[in-house]
Enzyme design. Structure first.
Site, PDB file in Angstrom:
ATOM      1  N   LYS B  78       0.862  -1.182   0.000  1.00 14.17           N
ATOM      2  CA  LYS B  78       0.000   0.000   0.000  1.00 14.17           C
ATOM      3  C   LYS B  78       0.896   1.229   0.000  1.00 14.17           C
ATOM      4  O   LYS B  78       1.917   1.263   0.693  1.00 14.17           O
ATOM      5  CB  LYS B  78      -0.896  -0.031   1.247  1.00 14.17           C
ATOM      6  CG  LYS B  78      -1.935   1.086   1.296  1.00 14.17           C
ATOM      7  CD  LYS B  78      -2.869   0.920   2.489  1.00 14.17           C
ATOM      8  CE  LYS B  78      -3.942   1.997   2.530  1.00 14.17           C
ATOM      9  NZ  LYS B  78      -4.862   1.837   3.676  1.00 14.17           N
ATOM     10  N   SER B 153      -9.945   1.949   2.747  1.00 15.14           N
ATOM     11  CA  SER B 153      -9.037   2.697   1.910  1.00 15.14           C
ATOM     12  C   SER B 153      -8.026   1.836   1.153  1.00 15.14           C
ATOM     13  O   SER B 153      -7.445   2.292   0.174  1.00 15.14           O
ATOM     14  CB  SER B 153      -8.276   3.708   2.763  1.00 15.14           C
ATOM     15  OG  SER B 153      -7.402   3.047   3.656  1.00 15.14           O
ATOM     16  N   SER B 177     -10.280  -0.331   6.909  1.00 16.28           N
ATOM     17  CA  SER B 177      -9.629  -0.183   5.600  1.00 16.28           C
ATOM     18  C   SER B 177      -8.922  -1.420   5.072  1.00 16.28           C
ATOM     19  O   SER B 177      -8.463  -1.415   3.930  1.00 16.28           O
ATOM     20  CB  SER B 177      -8.628   0.966   5.640  1.00 16.28           C
ATOM     21  OG  SER B 177      -9.295   2.197   5.585  1.00 16.28           O
TER      22      SER B 177
END
Lengths: 95, 488
Positions: B78, B153, B177
């Site tokens: 990420k 997210s 997330s």
């Protein structure tokens, strides 16, 4: 409770965010929704309940008072917007 | 090698038995990314030369007989994890030019294990969002249906794993997330107990809630990656110093007698019927495996969303004050005095959702409101933690839906922030309590979109959570289903 345009401008100033006039009315409406959501907390009886800032009870760790960091100024300044002779440049603050 | 149907463990054995080299494996993933990611937008940065040189180093290490379980495995990260020499944007214009001068603790751990960096995945800006629509780099599409969001997210990480563009991806979870996008993309994802994964070099959103974790096809894969990712780090003041644990050790042990807590509040409306049906069917699988159902109650769980939207923005408004256009990141091209530079830099660098949360945080922390909002939210946070404590006195694991609906369409919730916030209703309380939680694929709901079953454990019970998830995955094959595009 609702926020006025003046409230929003003051918050934006505190947060160092420039707001365009065109953004204000949309924000005011969204804030009404967000405040409606968080105002639900006002109805909860929390007498005698201590605030909890962190889920786990952790103690601050201590370390030996010795130098552990090395000088990496040049490396860190290589990603800065504007530097000169090892200094970060900003607009003049003191007249 | 059929990458759409090969688990991380199988990849690792193929590497160790020298049936494939890390270079060949990595080229195969890079080829898939090149061919398929144009449709998805799951990656912000891919750098084949860097990745392949790491693959060559891994092959040399394997040849020397010094390989560990992840040596030679490419892992996507990420774009919230600082990665030395790689663009690290956090999905924001503010950091769109930020090439990190250092590695996050997590990145160091993977490097030491001989894993490679496959690329940096797209995400909601500063991890603020539940649909990946707030990314400066454009939304990620759901591989099961390109008209639907992947969740957020960590939408890029979830979509990349779902389309098998990566065997595993790191992610972070502040209010859901990891678990919500894993659910919406039909993959497995775990958020460990707060403090197990170091936050050093993981760009901060709400520090008392942020926790790194993993997204991968199966619970077994999650355990393998978690074994490398977890570890004490003095540079994170809330890092927990515990002896290392093998998170795969309990996999395969029977689930007979496992007490599954079902919170009344998670099963009383607020869940769409297709999700409710899939969750019921999953619980029946656990019945057959010999688990016992226990009714529990989390009476304050409905308040977790309002508590979160006081505390997380408060912490964010403080954390994001560092973006001042002085030391790194974006600076406005034109400005007057210092304040004007800050204000223009931040107005240009942050998107609408980030601005809303900074302003909300500024509001709840301001004089006259601090007690009414911030301290009151912290008091209710304690009530939420107490609910879990009581529930775990009666059960081993809590189960329910990870998300109230399957993946929704682009633009469906963007005009009303509160509707978007409510998509994390089942995940947020876990962050407020600092507990471990995971989501696993549990079939399909409306329009053939995946449903995620959430498992919540007591502190440091990751091994048991993964055992419970693995038991289910041995009895079902939802986690092996891949979207059509992944078979291409």
């Amino acid at each position: 409770m609702a926020l006025t345009d003046t409230d929003l401008r003051r918050l934006a100033r505190l947060a160092r965010l420039r707001l365009e006039e065109s953004e204000i009315s949309g924000l005011r409406e969204q804030f009404a929704g967000i405040l409606g959501l968080i105002d639900q907390l006002q109805a909860v009886d929390t007498r005698g309940i201590e605030p909890l800032s962190h889920a786990l009870d952790l103690e601050a760790r201590l370390r030996e008072d010795v130098v552990t960091e090395t000088d990496q100024r040049a490396r860190f300044q290589s990603v800065a917007p504007q530097v000169e002779e090892g200094l970060y440049l900003v607009p003049k603050v003191i007249e | 090698m059929d990458l759409a149907n090969t688990s991380l463990r199988q990849l690792a054995s193929a590497l160790h038995e020298r049936r494939i080299s890390s270079r060949e494996l990595t080229q195969a993933y890079l080829e898939r990314i090149g061919r398929l990611d144009g449709q998805l937008g799951a990656f912000i940065t891919v750098d084949p030369d860097k990745t392949l040189s790491q693959a060559d180093a891994a092959d040399a290490r394997i040849a020397r007989g010094e390989a560990g379980p992840l040596t030679g495995i490419p892992i996507a990260h990420k774009d919230i994890f600082c990665t030395e020499g790689w663009l690290t944007t956090c999905g924001s214009r503010m950091l769109s030019n930020f090439v990190s001068p250092y590695d996050a603790h997590v990145i160091e751990k993977f490097a030491a294990a001989g894993a490679l960096i496959l690329g940096k995945t797209n995400m909601d800006e500063f991890a603020m969002g539940s649909s990946n629509e707030t990314s400066h780099f454009g939304p990620v599409k759901n591989p099961w249906n390109l008209a639907k969001v992947p969740g957020g997210s960590s939408g890029g990480s979830a979509a990349a794993v779902a389309a098998r563009l990566a065997p595993a991806a790191t992610a972070t979870d502040t209010g859901g997330s990891i678990r919500q996008p894993a659910a919406l993309c039909g993959v497995s994802g775990i958020k460990p107990t707060y403090g197990l994964v170091s936050r050093y070099g993981m760009i901060a959103y709400a520090s008392s809630l942020d926790q790194g974790g993993v997204i991968a096809p199966s619970a077994e894969d999650l355990g393998l990656v978690l074994n490398t990712m977890v570890g004490f780090d003095t540079r994170d003041s809330t890092s927990i110093d515990r002896p290392a644990e093998d998170y795969t050790a309990a996999l395969g042990q029977p689930l007979k007698g496992l007490r599954i807590g079902l919170p009344r509040e998670y099963f009383s409306g607020g869940v769409s019927p297709d999700v409710a049906r899939a969750i019921d069917a999953a619980l029946e699988v656990y019945d057959r495996l010999g688990a016992e159902r226990v009714e529990v109650s989390l009476p304050h769980s409905q308040l977790s969303v309002p508590v979160y939207y006081v505390l997380a923005p408060a912490e964010a408004s403080s954390n994001l004050s560092r973006y001042d256009g002085v030391r790194y990141g974006h600076r406005a091209a034109q400005y007057g005095d210092l304040n004007d530079m800050y204000e223009r830099t931040r107005a240009e660098g942050f998107g609408a959702e980030v601005k809303r949360r900074i302003l909300t945080g500024t509001y709840v922390l301001s004089r006259g409101y601090y007690d009414a909002y911030y301290l009151q939210a912290q008091r209710v946070r304690r009530l939420i933690v107490n609910d879990f404590r009581e529930a775990f006195a009666r059960c081993d694991v809590i189960m329910g839906p990870a998300s109230p609906t399957v993946a929704f369409g682009f633009g469906e919730k963007t005009s009303d922030p509160v509707q978007m916030y409510l998509s994390d209703i089942f995940t947020i309380s876990v962050n407020l309590a600092g507990l471990p939680g995971l989501s696993i694929p549990a079939g399909f709901g409306a329009s053939g979109l995946p449903v995620g079953l959430q498992l919540i454990g007591n502190y440091f019970s990751e091994g048991r959570l993964l055992q419970a998830a693995h038991g289910y995955q041995q009895a079902t094959d939802w986690h092996r289903q891949v979207p059509d595009m992944a078979r291409a």
